[in-house]
Design a protein around this motif. Structure first.
Motif, mmCIF file in Angstrom:
data_model
loop_
_atom_site.group_PDB
_atom_site.id
_atom_site.type_symbol
_atom_site.label_atom_id
_atom_site.label_comp_id
_atom_site.label_asym_id
_atom_site.label_seq_id
_atom_site.Cartn_x
_atom_site.Cartn_y
_atom_site.Cartn_z
ATOM 1 N N LEU A 7 -72.557 20.466 -74.636
ATOM 2 C CA LEU A 7 -71.833 20.309 -73.380
ATOM 3 C C LEU A 7 -72.199 21.432 -72.416
ATOM 4 O O LEU A 7 -72.741 22.450 -72.814
ATOM 5 N N GLN A 8 -71.858 21.241 -71.163
ATOM 6 C CA GLN A 8 -72.077 22.276 -70.149
ATOM 7 C C GLN A 8 -70.741 22.688 -69.547
ATOM 8 O O GLN A 8 -70.137 21.897 -68.837
ATOM 9 N N PRO A 9 -70.226 23.846 -69.818
ATOM 10 C CA PRO A 9 -70.752 24.878 -70.708
ATOM 11 C C PRO A 9 -70.563 24.479 -72.171
ATOM 12 O O PRO A 9 -69.681 23.691 -72.485
ATOM 13 N N PRO A 10 -71.373 25.056 -73.059
ATOM 14 C CA PRO A 10 -71.268 24.735 -74.484
ATOM 15 C C PRO A 10 -69.898 25.122 -75.045
ATOM 16 O O PRO A 10 -69.312 26.116 -74.643
ATOM 17 N N LYS A 11 -69.412 24.305 -75.969
ATOM 18 C CA LYS A 11 -68.137 24.557 -76.638
ATOM 19 C C LYS A 11 -68.356 24.556 -78.142
ATOM 20 O O LYS A 11 -69.376 24.072 -78.637
ATOM 21 N N ALA A 12 -67.365 25.058 -78.887
ATOM 22 C CA ALA A 12 -67.490 25.157 -80.338
ATOM 23 C C ALA A 12 -66.983 23.914 -81.068
ATOM 24 O O ALA A 12 -67.473 23.589 -82.150
ATOM 25 N N ALA A 13 -65.981 23.229 -80.496
ATOM 26 C CA ALA A 13 -65.364 22.120 -81.224
ATOM 27 C C ALA A 13 -64.599 21.192 -80.290
ATOM 28 O O ALA A 13 -64.214 21.572 -79.186
ATOM 29 N N TYR A 14 -64.371 19.967 -80.792
ATOM 30 C CA TYR A 14 -63.448 19.045 -80.154
ATOM 31 C C TYR A 14 -62.122 19.164 -80.897
ATOM 32 O O TYR A 14 -62.088 19.159 -82.131
ATOM 33 N N VAL A 15 -61.020 19.256 -80.146
ATOM 34 C CA VAL A 15 -59.699 19.406 -80.744
ATOM 35 C C VAL A 15 -58.808 18.246 -80.296
ATOM 36 O O VAL A 15 -58.797 17.883 -79.117
ATOM 37 N N VAL A 16 -58.060 17.666 -81.254
ATOM 38 C CA VAL A 16 -57.141 16.563 -80.975
ATOM 39 C C VAL A 16 -55.744 17.142 -80.784
ATOM 40 O O VAL A 16 -55.279 17.959 -81.581
ATOM 41 N N PHE A 30 -54.683 13.342 -76.875
ATOM 42 C CA PHE A 30 -55.881 13.621 -76.087
ATOM 43 C C PHE A 30 -56.790 14.590 -76.827
ATOM 44 O O PHE A 30 -56.382 15.262 -77.777
ATOM 45 N N ILE A 31 -58.043 14.615 -76.396
ATOM 46 C CA ILE A 31 -59.072 15.454 -77.019
ATOM 47 C C ILE A 31 -59.637 16.380 -75.959
ATOM 48 O O ILE A 31 -59.960 15.950 -74.851
ATOM 49 N N THR A 32 -59.766 17.653 -76.327
ATOM 50 C CA THR A 32 -60.397 18.632 -75.447
ATOM 51 C C THR A 32 -61.566 19.289 -76.170
ATOM 52 O O THR A 32 -61.624 19.294 -77.393
ATOM 53 N N ALA A 33 -62.487 19.835 -75.410
ATOM 54 C CA ALA A 33 -63.581 20.636 -75.955
ATOM 55 C C ALA A 33 -63.153 22.094 -75.826
ATOM 56 O O ALA A 33 -62.726 22.524 -74.751
ATOM 57 N N GLU A 34 -63.240 22.839 -76.917
ATOM 58 C CA GLU A 34 -62.710 24.201 -76.948
ATOM 59 C C GLU A 34 -63.709 25.194 -77.536
ATOM 60 O O GLU A 34 -64.573 24.830 -78.326
ATOM 61 N N ASP A 35 -63.537 26.456 -77.167
ATOM 62 C CA ASP A 35 -64.330 27.546 -77.750
ATOM 63 C C ASP A 35 -63.803 27.929 -79.132
ATOM 64 O O ASP A 35 -64.551 28.420 -79.960
ATOM 65 N N LEU A 95 -61.015 18.293 -70.664
ATOM 66 C CA LEU A 95 -60.503 17.045 -71.231
ATOM 67 C C LEU A 95 -61.652 16.084 -71.477
ATOM 68 O O LEU A 95 -62.474 15.831 -70.591
ATOM 69 N N VAL A 96 -61.713 15.533 -72.703
ATOM 70 C CA VAL A 96 -62.794 14.621 -73.087
ATOM 71 C C VAL A 96 -62.302 13.177 -73.135
ATOM 72 O O VAL A 96 -62.982 12.265 -72.674
ATOM 73 N N LEU A 97 -61.099 12.973 -73.680
ATOM 74 C CA LEU A 97 -60.576 11.625 -73.886
ATOM 75 C C LEU A 97 -59.057 11.704 -73.962
ATOM 76 O O LEU A 97 -58.515 12.678 -74.483
ATOM 77 N N GLU A 98 -58.360 10.684 -73.442
ATOM 78 C CA GLU A 98 -56.920 10.638 -73.588
ATOM 79 C C GLU A 98 -56.428 9.218 -73.731
ATOM 80 O O GLU A 98 -57.093 8.278 -73.295
#
Length: 77
Positions: A7-16, A54-59, A70-73
């Motif tokens: 991703l831009q910026p890069p993230k470490a994980a997707y979190v639900v 919902f799902i977010t991209a997180e460090d 936010l990636v999906l909700e």
């Protein structure tokens, strides 16, 4: 889903996350784990009835509050 480090910026994980009537703050349900290039797997159990998921991209996948990526909700359960 793209790997989070792409991703831009890069993230470490997707979190639900779970929002419910029982809690004013979203609850971190855990990290999505990729099983292959195009498949993901996530399992969880909660005693709360979801109002929104919902799902977010997180460090950091262990954070207590969601970031703004936010990636999906879901809509209305």
């Amino acid at each position: 889903m793209a790997e989070p480090n792409r991703l831009q910026p890069p993230k470490a994980a997707y979190v639900v996350w779970l929002e419910s009537d029982q809690s004013s703050n979203p609850i971190n349900l855990g990290q999505i784990v990729g099983t292959s290039k195009l498949k993901i797997k996530f399992e969880t159990v909660s005693s709360s009835k979801p109002k929104r998921i919902f799902i977010t991209a997180e460090d950091d996948p262990t954070i207590h509050y969601p970031g703004s990526y936010l990636v999906l909700e879901t809509k209305d359960f």
